[in-house]
Design an enzyme around this catalytic site. Structure first.
Site, PDB file in Angstrom:
ATOM      1  N   LYS A 136     -55.285 -33.481 -52.701  1.00 60.43           N
ATOM      2  CA  LYS A 136     -55.907 -32.976 -51.473  1.00 60.43           C
ATOM      3  C   LYS A 136     -57.412 -32.772 -51.637  1.00 60.43           C
ATOM      4  CE  LYS A 136     -51.730 -31.278 -49.660  1.00 60.43           C
ATOM      5  NZ  LYS A 136     -51.195 -31.149 -48.308  1.00 60.43           N
TER       6      LYS A 136
ATOM      7  N   LYS B  99     -35.885 -32.851 -20.806  1.00 62.84           N
ATOM      8  CA  LYS B  99     -34.923 -32.401 -21.817  1.00 62.84           C
ATOM      9  C   LYS B  99     -33.938 -33.528 -22.148  1.00 62.84           C
ATOM     10  CE  LYS B  99     -31.403 -28.974 -22.702  1.00 62.84           C
ATOM     11  NZ  LYS B  99     -30.492 -28.010 -22.097  1.00 62.84           N
TER      12      LYS B  99
ATOM     13  N   PHE C 125     -52.496 -23.900 -50.280  1.00 61.35           N
ATOM     14  CA  PHE C 125     -51.305 -23.235 -50.789  1.00 61.35           C
ATOM     15  C   PHE C 125     -50.290 -24.293 -51.188  1.00 61.35           C
ATOM     16  CE2 PHE C 125     -51.019 -18.571 -50.249  1.00 61.35           C
ATOM     17  CZ  PHE C 125     -52.339 -18.349 -49.862  1.00 61.35           C
TER      18      PHE C 125
ATOM     19  N   PRO D 147     -51.492 -35.215 -39.350  1.00 65.03           N
ATOM     20  CA  PRO D 147     -52.704 -35.189 -40.186  1.00 65.03           C
ATOM     21  C   PRO D 147     -52.571 -34.100 -41.243  1.00 65.03           C
ATOM     22  CG  PRO D 147     -53.123 -34.176 -38.043  1.00 65.03           C
ATOM     23  CD  PRO D 147     -51.735 -34.759 -37.979  1.00 65.03           C
ATOM     24  N   ASP D 148     -53.176 -34.334 -42.408  1.00 67.15           N
ATOM     25  CA  ASP D 148     -53.203 -33.293 -43.442  1.00 67.15           C
ATOM     26  C   ASP D 148     -54.495 -32.498 -43.239  1.00 67.15           C
ATOM     27  OD1 ASP D 148     -53.595 -31.814 -45.862  1.00 67.15           O
ATOM     28  OD2 ASP D 148     -52.000 -33.033 -46.732  1.00 67.15           O
ATOM     29  N   ILE D 149     -54.352 -31.282 -42.749  1.00 70.24           N
ATOM     30  CA  ILE D 149     -55.532 -30.474 -42.377  1.00 70.24           C
ATOM     31  C   ILE D 149     -56.341 -30.112 -43.619  1.00 70.24           C
ATOM     32  CG2 ILE D 149     -56.255 -28.300 -41.308  1.00 70.24           C
ATOM     33  CD1 ILE D 149     -53.496 -28.613 -39.689  1.00 70.24           C
TER      34      ILE D 149
ATOM     35  N   ASN E 246     -40.623 -24.260 -38.779  1.00 72.25           N
ATOM     36  CA  ASN E 246     -40.224 -23.822 -40.121  1.00 72.25           C
ATOM     37  C   ASN E 246     -40.274 -22.303 -40.188  1.00 72.25           C
ATOM     38  OD1 ASN E 246     -42.901 -22.932 -41.286  1.00 72.25           O
ATOM     39  ND2 ASN E 246     -43.408 -25.034 -40.682  1.00 72.25           N
TER      40      ASN E 246
ATOM     41  N   ASP F 100     -45.031 -31.746 -41.804  1.00 74.19           N
ATOM     42  CA  ASP F 100     -45.537 -33.019 -42.322  1.00 74.19           C
ATOM     43  C   ASP F 100     -45.392 -34.137 -41.297  1.00 74.19           C
ATOM     44  OD1 ASP F 100     -46.346 -32.141 -44.870  1.00 74.19           O
ATOM     45  OD2 ASP F 100     -44.236 -31.971 -45.438  1.00 74.19           O
TER      46      ASP F 100
HETATM   47  O1  C5P Z   1     -48.438 -31.139 -48.866  1.00 74.16           O
HETATM   48  P1  C5P Z   1     -48.002 -29.718 -48.743  1.00 74.16           P
HETATM   49  O2  C5P Z   1     -47.501 -29.388 -47.356  1.00 74.16           O
HETATM   50  O3  C5P Z   1     -47.058 -29.250 -49.778  1.00 74.16           O
HETATM   51  O4  C5P Z   1     -49.358 -28.888 -48.979  1.00 74.16           O
HETATM   52  C1  C5P Z   1     -49.472 -27.530 -48.711  1.00 74.16           C
HETATM   53  C2  C5P Z   1     -50.897 -27.190 -48.416  1.00 74.16           C
HETATM   54  O5  C5P Z   1     -51.483 -28.150 -47.539  1.00 74.16           O
HETATM   55  C3  C5P Z   1     -51.026 -25.880 -47.678  1.00 74.16           C
HETATM   56  O6  C5P Z   1     -52.287 -25.319 -48.001  1.00 74.16           O
HETATM   57  C4  C5P Z   1     -50.986 -26.305 -46.214  1.00 74.16           C
HETATM   58  O7  C5P Z   1     -51.625 -25.359 -45.385  1.00 74.16           O
HETATM   59  C5  C5P Z   1     -51.737 -27.612 -46.267  1.00 74.16           C
HETATM   60  N1  C5P Z   1     -51.296 -28.611 -45.301  1.00 74.16           N
HETATM   61  C6  C5P Z   1     -52.133 -28.946 -44.255  1.00 74.16           C
HETATM   62  N2  C5P Z   1     -51.768 -29.935 -43.372  1.00 74.16           N
HETATM   63  C7  C5P Z   1     -50.602 -30.592 -43.523  1.00 74.16           C
HETATM   64  C8  C5P Z   1     -49.737 -30.266 -44.579  1.00 74.16           C
HETATM   65  C9  C5P Z   1     -50.113 -29.265 -45.442  1.00 74.16           C
HETATM   66  O8  C5P Z   1     -53.203 -28.343 -44.138  1.00 74.16           O
HETATM   67  N3  C5P Z   1     -50.254 -31.530 -42.662  1.00 74.16           N
END
Ligand code: C5P
Length: 403
Positions: A344, A288, A326, A306-308, A210, A278
């Site tokens: 979150k 390749k 953020f 994973p959502d960190i 991104n 995501d």
């Molecule tokens: O869910 P979204 O991507 O909109 O959320 C943004 C926030 O979540 C940011 O602080 C981003 O660093 C964190 N994030 C994360 N791990 C993910 C997706 C988002 O830590 N997989």
């Protein structure tokens, strides 16, 4: 940065990077510090006591039981007279001894007999660095409040490539200043910051990424460090210099970013500014991916990353006191940010509009809203450095309130 009147005890263990200590001693002395060197037996194969003594203008200590050294038996005195113990290079062996309380030579005995802050600058072969034993030993030391700078990544003297190079001297100097405490409001606090994009591989040459530049996250890490925090910045691929005095861990994927964040804990505050993908391709191709004869485009099966932020914000004894996320949105900014705060489980969301017209992605300015449980605070359009400075001030105030 002046270090006038500060006493540094420099422990030099056995590694090829020991030669960089000669430059470190010169730079410390230029800043006014007094440096006394302790050389391990292995270290003496790489630098000579004569060179260390000449540069430090102090006797060099090598032997626990030497009658000639004016230390006598006084290891305690040696550490008491120092403001900071710096171990550079810190080898896997010395790190292991420190973690487990071994004291079988002068260096390890001094380190065990010390109640002063300790800064480690690890340097070793990449396989030794990545070994679970080394990482577990470092986690023990971090939990005890030991500071760490580096290692850097790149080509190593052994010919291999990867993490394990001694941090560059300017970085060690910054870390010394941080460990000595600039007296800022975050002195003694540990901060974890994520920054930049993640790259999720499709095959060995392609990835999904991104447009995040990492500018905001890097600026936050620098601002927290300026206030005295000991900062670990876990960064996805970003074309930015490492902020001064900050421990930088470079990763590519979301899975690697989460692992690096968990390794960096404990922390008083975590700021997740990274634009984490995501989803990732469930099984990246080993080779390749070629265009098919009929021209049909490939179909990739995706899986959730994973959502960190949510993982760091989970309740538990290891949760940072303050977890900040953020929300980069292109519409309904505040509503999305409020929902994210709850979903979150974090303490604060910094919401910003990243529509193309705002120029936020990759640009130098940012206009943010701070969304917390008690309301929304809108800041004017500021440079990313100013946003970072204000956020660091706010973090210092909030941590102060939570003590
Ligand atoms: O869910 P979204 O991507 O909109 O959320 C943004 C926030 O979540 C940011 O602080 C981003 O660093 C964190 N994030 C994360 N791990 C993910 C997706 C988002 O830590 N997989």
């Amino acid at each position: 940065m002046t270090l006038a009147g500060r006493h540094i005890l420099l422990v030099i263990a056995g590694g090829i990077a020991a030669y960089k200590c000669l430059d470190l001693i010169r730079r410390l002395r230029e800043r006014g510090a007094q440096v006394r060197c302790v050389l391990t037996k292995a270290g003496s194969h790489f630098v000579t006591p004569m060179a260390l003594a000449a540069l430090s203008e102090q006797p060099v200590f090598e032997d626990l039981f030497a009658l000639t050294d004016d230390f006598g038996m006084s290891h305690i005195r040696a550490s008491r007279e120092s403001d900071l113990l710096v171990v550079a290079p810190a080898t896997a062996n010395l790190i292991a001894k420190m973690a487990h309380g071994l004291a079988d030579d002068l260096a390890s005995t001094l380190l065990l007999a010390s109640d002063k802050p300790i800064l480690l600058a690890p340097a070793m072969n990449v396989v030794m660095w990545n070994h679970p034993a080394t990482q577990a030993n470092l986690a023990i030391l971090r939990n005890r409040g030991v500071f760490q700078v580096g290692p850097g990544t790149g080509e190593m003297a052994c010919g291999e490539e990867g993490a394990g190079r001694l941090a560059e001297v300017p970085l060690i100097l910054d870390a010394i200043a941080t460990a000595l405490g600039g007296g800022g409001p975050l002195t003694g606090r540990r901060a974890l910051v994520t920054s930049g994009p993640t790259f999720e591989p499709i095959d060995p040459v392609r990835y999904i990424g991104n447009r995040s530049s990492g500018k905001q996250g890097h600026a936050i890490a620098a601002a927290l460090s300026r206030l005295g925090a000991s900062v670990t910045l876990v960064s996805g691929p970003a074309a930015l210099p490492d902020p001064a005095g900050v421990q930088v861990v470079k990763v590519e994927t979301a899975v690697e970013m989460l692992a690096a964040c968990q390794t960096a804990l404990p922390a008083d505050v975590a700021v997740c500014a990274a634009a984490v993908a995501d989803w990732r391709v469930a099984t990246p191709a080993a080779q390749k991916t070629k265009k098919s004869a009929g021209g049909a485009p490939p179909v990739f099966e995706m899986t959730l990353n994973p959502d960190i932020l949510a993982t760091l914000a989970e309740a538990g004894p290891g949760r940072p006191k303050l977890v900040i996320g953020f929300a980069a949105e292109t519409q309904d900014l505040i509503d999305h940010a409020r929902a994210k705060l709850v979903r979150k489980g974090c303490d604060l969301i910094v919401a910003n509009d990243v529509s193309a017209a705002t120029g936020t992605f990759g640009g130098d300015a940012n206009q943010v809203h701070l969304v917390g449980a008690d309301g929304v605070e809108t800041w004017p359009s500021l440079s990313k450095t100013e946003v970072a400075g204000r956020l660091a001030d706010r973090i210092a105030a909030l941590l102060g309130e939570r003590d």
